[in-house]
Scaffold this motif. Structure first.
Motif, short mmCIF file in Angstrom:
data_model
loop_
_atom_site.label_atom_id
_atom_site.label_comp_id
_atom_site.label_asym_id
_atom_site.label_seq_id
_atom_site.Cartn_x
_atom_site.Cartn_y
_atom_site.Cartn_z
N ARG A 48 0.84 -1.20 0.00
CA ARG A 48 0.00 0.00 0.00
C ARG A 48 0.87 1.25 0.00
NH1 ARG A 48 -4.62 -1.67 -1.82
NH2 ARG A 48 -5.88 -2.97 -0.44
N GLU A 55 -5.45 -2.72 6.89
CA GLU A 55 -6.16 -3.24 5.72
C GLU A 55 -7.68 -3.28 5.90
OE1 GLU A 55 -4.57 -3.40 3.05
OE2 GLU A 55 -6.14 -4.22 1.80
N PHE A 58 -8.87 0.21 5.62
CA PHE A 58 -8.59 0.72 4.28
C PHE A 58 -9.70 0.32 3.32
CE2 PHE A 58 -6.42 1.02 0.19
CZ PHE A 58 -5.78 2.23 0.33
N ALA A 59 -10.19 -0.93 3.45
CA ALA A 59 -11.24 -1.41 2.55
C ALA A 59 -12.50 -0.56 2.68
CB ALA A 59 -11.56 -2.87 2.86
N CYS A 62 -11.10 3.61 1.49
CA CYS A 62 -10.63 3.94 0.14
C CYS A 62 -11.79 3.87 -0.84
CB CYS A 62 -9.52 2.98 -0.28
SG CYS A 62 -9.02 3.19 -2.01
N ARG A 64 -11.41 4.24 -4.08
CA ARG A 64 -10.86 3.77 -5.36
C ARG A 64 -10.85 4.86 -6.43
NH1 ARG A 64 -12.54 0.18 -1.51
NH2 ARG A 64 -12.85 -1.96 -2.18
N LEU A 79 -4.06 1.18 -9.67
CA LEU A 79 -5.33 0.76 -9.09
C LEU A 79 -5.60 -0.65 -9.57
CD1 LEU A 79 -7.84 3.75 -9.29
CD2 LEU A 79 -6.36 3.08 -7.42
N THR A 90 -8.26 -0.77 -5.59
CA THR A 90 -7.46 -0.11 -4.56
C THR A 90 -6.01 0.06 -5.03
OG1 THR A 90 -7.00 -2.24 -3.51
CG2 THR A 90 -8.87 -0.98 -2.67
N TYR A 92 -1.86 0.20 -5.05
CA TYR A 92 -0.76 -0.59 -4.51
C TYR A 92 0.45 -0.37 -5.40
CZ TYR A 92 -1.37 -3.79 -8.41
OH TYR A 92 -1.44 -4.31 -9.67
N CYS A 112 -5.19 12.23 -1.15
CA CYS A 112 -6.27 11.31 -0.74
C CYS A 112 -7.44 12.09 -0.14
CB CYS A 112 -5.76 10.28 0.27
SG CYS A 112 -7.07 9.14 0.80
N ALA A 116 -8.01 7.55 3.79
CA ALA A 116 -7.57 6.15 3.67
C ALA A 116 -6.05 6.12 3.75
CB ALA A 116 -8.06 5.54 2.37
#
Lengths: 217, 291
Positions: A48, A55, A58-59, A62, A64, A79, A90, A92, A112, A116
């Motif tokens: 990340r 995590e 984050f789900a 975020c 996206r 993404l 998401t 990475y 951001c 997130a």
């Protein structure tokens, strides 16, 4: 169906229809949730961006949007498209391909919109994107004696703090082993990127994986 | 009756496609051409590095899941809500959503192939799905709809890389083509349902202010993706009823304006009342001479 209201055919049909609709949308929702739980885990090779929440959080945080991806001056973030093991949409990066360059102004975090990537991260050296782990006891050139390599040490932005070259002795000889100090390691991935062996002998893992802690990024 | 030219009969459709493509082009111009007027994607974006926009339904799900406290996201969601309260909730569907052109093509092909309506689940189904999103986000700690949302999968794919995202888009297209006429947008999509709720209070609406001139040709009903919204405004039981299409289901696409040869429909404000000279038009029939 004793009540005369519930017994009237129109009302009864309406209720039946409502139950059917609620039931089917409930099933769809449960399937989604199961799929989502499975999708909310990060594979070992995906790191990340700096400041990412744990995590699980984050789900949920975020959206996206990819503003971090577009804010990165080195274009290292991606993404996750459908079909990648990373949760859909998401951001990475893959350290072996392109590590974090650790910008002092952390433009990805600034971009951001949802926290997130937490704005609580002021100094990039405090970032904990992952933890570098030495995996090359039998492959690392410095350890096996194939070459006097210290590529990971030289690449580390916190050279001497996050990675040191520690003197070790085998039965026949002395050598220097790259040694990670997790308390200082930001997980930027520079070491993994620089490693000269075919498969990297030092790898950055998501903290949650390295520490088996779902509350970590 | 003299038909108007092809351009006149597709005026709003052409403008709609231009806006849809233009918005997509603005999002894609950054990564593809280095022109960063619009950053991000439909989930959250920034105009000229100053104005933040966010999808309110995504932010709501994020909040339900216990996150989404970012100021930019919440401010952006309120901005988007305010915009759609003015231009009409489901204007999003007709003017912004990149899935809409595909399902329009599917519906067109379907009628050309003579496939009929197919499976028609209740139009309320989308409201049920919408209602399920927030509790499910809360329980799972996920932005649930973003796991499957074909809108953001397609748009994000075009801007950031598609992967296998095209399979979801193809599935929606095939569903509308082979299984259900207008099945996705008019029956299932909770994003449209959400904007439909916004549309119940929106300012810009289509109205049938010229309904007195209606010749009952049925063109508007055939072209409309949500034909149930037309009758209350065009053929009300009460002659004094408002000519404004009040249903939030109307997507403000303007196709009814396009196809009507009798200038019955037009865009207007929610408060617009019936065009009073209706009686004159019927009596004097100035249009009758033109026909």
């Amino acid at each position: 169906m004793a009540g005369k209201d519930a017994g009237s055919p129109g009302r009864r049909r309406f209720i039946e229809r409502c139950v059917a609709l609620a039931g089917s949308s409930g099933v769809v929702g449960l399937l989604l949730a199961a799929h989502g739980r499975q999708a909310a885990a990060l594979p070992a090779w995906a790191i990340r961006p700096p400041g990412a929440l744990a995590e699980e959080d984050f789900a949920a945080a975020c959206v996206r949007c990819g503003l971090c991806v577009q804010a990165c001056p080195f274009d290292i973030l991606e993404l996750a498209p459908l079909g990648r093991a990373v949760p859909l949409g998401t951001p990475y990066f893959v350290a072996r391909q392109a590590p974090c360059e650790m910008c002092a102004d952390i433009p990805c975090v600034a971009a951001c919109p949802t926290e997130a990537l937490s704005k609580a991260l002021d100094h990039i050296e405090d970032a904990r994107m992952g933890i570098a782990v030495f995996t090359g006891a039998d492959t690392c050139y410095a350890v096996t004696g194939f070459a006097e390599c210290r590529a990971c040490f030289m690449a580390c932005p916190l050279r001497g703090r996050a990675i040191t070259m520690e003197r070790r002795h085998s039965e026949s000889r002395g050598y220097f082993q790259p040694t990670v100090h997790p308390d200082a390691c930001t997980g930027c991935g520079k070491c993994e990127h620089a490693c000269a062996t075919v498969e990297a002998s030092i790898k950055v893992l998501p903290v949650a994986l390295a520490r088996h802690d779902p509350r970590a990024p | 009756m003299r038909r108007r030219g092809v351009l006149a009969r597709h005026r709003w459709l052409i403008m709609r496609r231009l806006v849809q493509c233009g918005l997509l082009a603005l999002f894609m111009a950054g990564p593809w051409l280095g022109i960063w007027w619009l950053k991000g994607n439909l989930a959250s974006s920034v105009i000229l590095d100053t104005v933040a926009l966010s999808d309110p339904l995504i932010v709501l799900q994020s909040l339900a899941a216990g996150q989404g406290r970012g100021l930019a996201a919440i401010g952006g969601a309120l901005t988007v809500l305010a915009i759609y309260l003015v231009i009409g909730g489901r204007s999003y569907c007709a003017w912004v959503c990149p899935i809409n052109p595909l399902t329009d093509v599917a519906a067109g092909l379907r009628s050309r192939l003579g496939l009929g309506p197919g499976w028609q689940p209740s139009r309320r189904m989308r409201l049920w799905i919408l209602a399920a999103l927030l509790p499910f986000s809360a329980v799972t700690g996920l932005i649930v709809w973003e796991l499957v949302n074909p809108i953001t999968i397609l748009q994000r794919g075009l801007v950031f890389g598609m992967g296998l995202g095209w399979t979801v888009v193809l599935a929606v297209f095939l569903f509308d083509l082979l299984v259900s006429r207008r099945g996705w947008c008019s029956h299932l999509c909770p994003v449209g349902a959400f904007y439909g709720l916004v549309g119940k209070a929106a300012v810009l609406r289509v109205n049938a202010a010229g309904r007195a001139a209606c010749t009952d040709c049925g063109a508007c009903f055939r072209v409309c993706p949500e034909p149930q919204v037309i009758a209350p405004a065009l053929k009300p039981a009460d002659a004094a009823a408002t000519p404004v299409i009040l249903s939030g289901d109307c997507i403000n696409c303007g196709r009814c304006i396009d196809v009507c040869d009798d200038k019955v429909f037009e865009f207007g404000l929610r408060r617009v009342t019936q065009r009073k000279p209706a009686g004159e038009i019927v009596g004097g029939s100035p249009k009758g001479s033109a026909r």
